[in-house]
Scaffold this active site. Structure first.
Site: not given
Length: 552
Positions: A366-367, A370, A390, A454
């Site tokens: 996920h990170e 980004h 997101e 989110h």
């Protein structure tokens, strides 16, 4: 704009992609990681419109060539005399089509929301242009009517609502703001410091330079989660230096893992070293020298790199062969993880009591996703584009989890299922029916853009699940799902492998900084047409899945 929530509420939202970790024993070997085998395969022959894997040298050459031709490109696509193009990225497809992403300037000022992508066929002819704004970029005057100091004061005030104790801004610059319709002269002000939950603050505030009105704001720190302590014994690439070993993977762009020792909330930290190359204990520890969290971060970076390279031909977050770095043991009992463009790094807290590190595999995926979004579409982290930002991280984080194909943590469409942040064993988010988390949207409505990013991400997460697996009840890897549709339709999925290819192509060649849900539908349909044909089953499935979440 995203509404302001009570502080405990905002923290819950911020960790809506954070996953705490469990027990893991890990062995590091200098001989190299065992090769990852993707759980999904895409066939022997690459799709004509799929991206080619570019070496760092080849990519640099394409960027330099595009920049050398930028003035001619600007003229050819009809930009004004005061406008110039600055190359951000280049993607070349198997069939020779080139997609060049540009930032734009006007009279030397950055145009925020003015980015565009030029699509060029192999024969050199322009096939089309995808723009973040369709308005002509032009302002009546380049002379501000308010001072930069006034804009900075407003930005500092906005940052205080997030808990920042900063009394001054990091600076303000003149820009042209094109993200809200008609372009206007504006100031962009950035305020640093820390938010009140310990997350770094990098608030960007856009202020009309004529009226002093705040036009837009977004947070430059993007929060999320993952899981690696649940991956069992893993093999790591490390580097021997003298008589000790370092968590330094030279085979994947030079990724390093650092220790902030529960004290630092800035700086790089100390590189992890070990005397025998056997890392971690398999148990979470509150010790600031604990290696297990570092193992999870390093393994997560390793698998995420392999996922992007073997699935999309992408070499690192910037597609330039260079790795980001990871920091663990951030702050004291920090219940979150985040990506920061300014340091080009991932950072993980250790959760409650410093014994629940948020270093899981889907967090890592996920990170770093980004970072991929920032270096491709640059989706603004607010409103509908923020929800898409997101969701992109959830989608690719899920892809990383399936790619790892771990018996300890089978792939699923649940976000944060291992960390028990809610205290009742439930996941943070559900892709098959996002509203099960109590706040996310199952389908689009005119108010979706007002939700925290989110929660507004639910629309795209639901679309991706439907496109991959279809509607209705089913069980996948032991997890039961039952995905509804807003229009009562039955959607047949095309498989996660194809859904990932479509989303990645749309992100890298058709999405821009201002893409909303309506234009995301257009972009993914264009991607599906490129990859599989406009009359294909895949194209029709994309249309059906968007209609099923009320995006038309």
């Amino acid at each position: 704009m995203t509404p302001r929530y009570a502080r405990h509420q905002r923290t819950t939202l911020a960790i809506a992609t954070a996953v705490a970790a469990g027990a893991l024993f890990t062995t590091g070997l200098t001989g190299g990681a065992s090769a990852q085998t993707p759980a999904d395969t895409f066939g022997k022959a690459p799709l004509a419109a799929a991206p080619t894997a570019l070496s760092a040298t080849a990519r640099t050459a394409l960027v330099q060539q595009a920049q050398a031709n930028a003035a001619e490109t600007a003229r050819r696509i009809g930009l004004g005399a005061k406008e110039k193009l600055v190359v951000k990225d280049v993607v070349r497809d198997v069939d020779g089509t080139v997609h060049t992403r540009y930032e734009r300037t006007y009279a030397g000022l950055p145009v925020l929301g003015g980015d565009l992508v030029v699509h060029t066929a192999k024969n050199g002819k322009t096939r089309g242009v995808t723009k973040a704004t369709t308005s002509a970029v032009k302002v009546a005057s380049l002379k501000p009517q308010i001072t930069a100091a006034k804009a900075e004061k407003q930005a500092v005030s906005a940052a205080r609502t997030l808990g920042s104790a900063k009394t001054s801004a990091d600076g303000a610059r003149k820009v042209v703001w094109a993200g809200g319709g008609k372009p206007v002269l504006a100031y962009e002000t950035v305020v640093g410091g820390l938010q009140d939950d310990g997350t770094p603050n990098r608030l960007h505030v856009i202020t009309d330079a004529a009226t002093g009105k705040k036009l837009f704001e977004y947070q430059g720190i993007e929060t999320g989660t993952g899981k690696s302590l649940y991956s069992g014994t893993v093999t790591l690439n490390t580097t021997k230096s003298g008589s000790s070993y370092q968590l330094y993977d030279t085979t994947r762009g030079g990724h390093k893992t650092y220790n902030l020792k529960h004290r630092a909330t800035s700086s790089t930290g100390t590189l992890f070293t070990d005397s025998d190359d056997v890392w971690g204990t398999g148990s979470a520890s509150s010790s600031s020298t604990d290696q297990t969290a570092a193992v999870d971060a390093a393994y997560g970076a390793q698998v995420t790199w392999d996922f992007y390279k073997n699935t999309f031909g992408r070499s690192g977050i910037k597609n330039d062969g260079q790795a980001a770095y990871s920091r663990v043991h951030y702050g004291n009992a920090y219940v979150n993880a985040f990506w920061d463009d300014s340091c080009f790094c991932m950072t993980y807290g250790d959760g409650d009591g410093n014994t629940h590190p948020l270093t899981s595999l889907d967090v890592a995926g996920h990170e770093m996703s980004h970072g991929v979004t920032s270096n491709t579409a640059g989706l603004e982290y607010s409103g509908e584009s923020g929800g898409l930002n997101e969701a992109t991280s959830d989608i690719f984080g899920t892809g990383v989890e399936f790619y790892a194909n771990s018996a300890s943590d089978p792939g699923d469409y649940l976000i944060g299922e291992q960390i028990d942040i809610n205290g009742d064993g439930t996941p943070l988010r559900y892709m098959d029916k996002p509203s099960k988390d109590g706040g996310s949207a199952d389908s689009w409505s005119s108010s979706v853009g007002n939700l925290d990013v989110h929660y507004s991400s639910g629309v795209a997460n639901h679309f991706f699940y439907l496109l991959s697996e279809g509607s209705g009840a089913k069980t996948i890897n032991g997890v039961s799902y039952n995905s509804p549709t807003s229009n009562g339709s039955t959607v047949t999925g095309i498989g996660r492998a194809k859904a990932l290819q479509i989303w990645y192509k749309a992100l890298t060649t058709y999405f821009t900084s201002t893409t909303n849900y309506k234009s995301a539908r257009t972009g993914t349909l264009s991607a599906a047409a490129d990859l599989y044909g406009s009359g294909s089953t895949e194209y029709k499935a994309v249309a059906a899945a968007w209609s099923a979440v009320n995006v038309s």
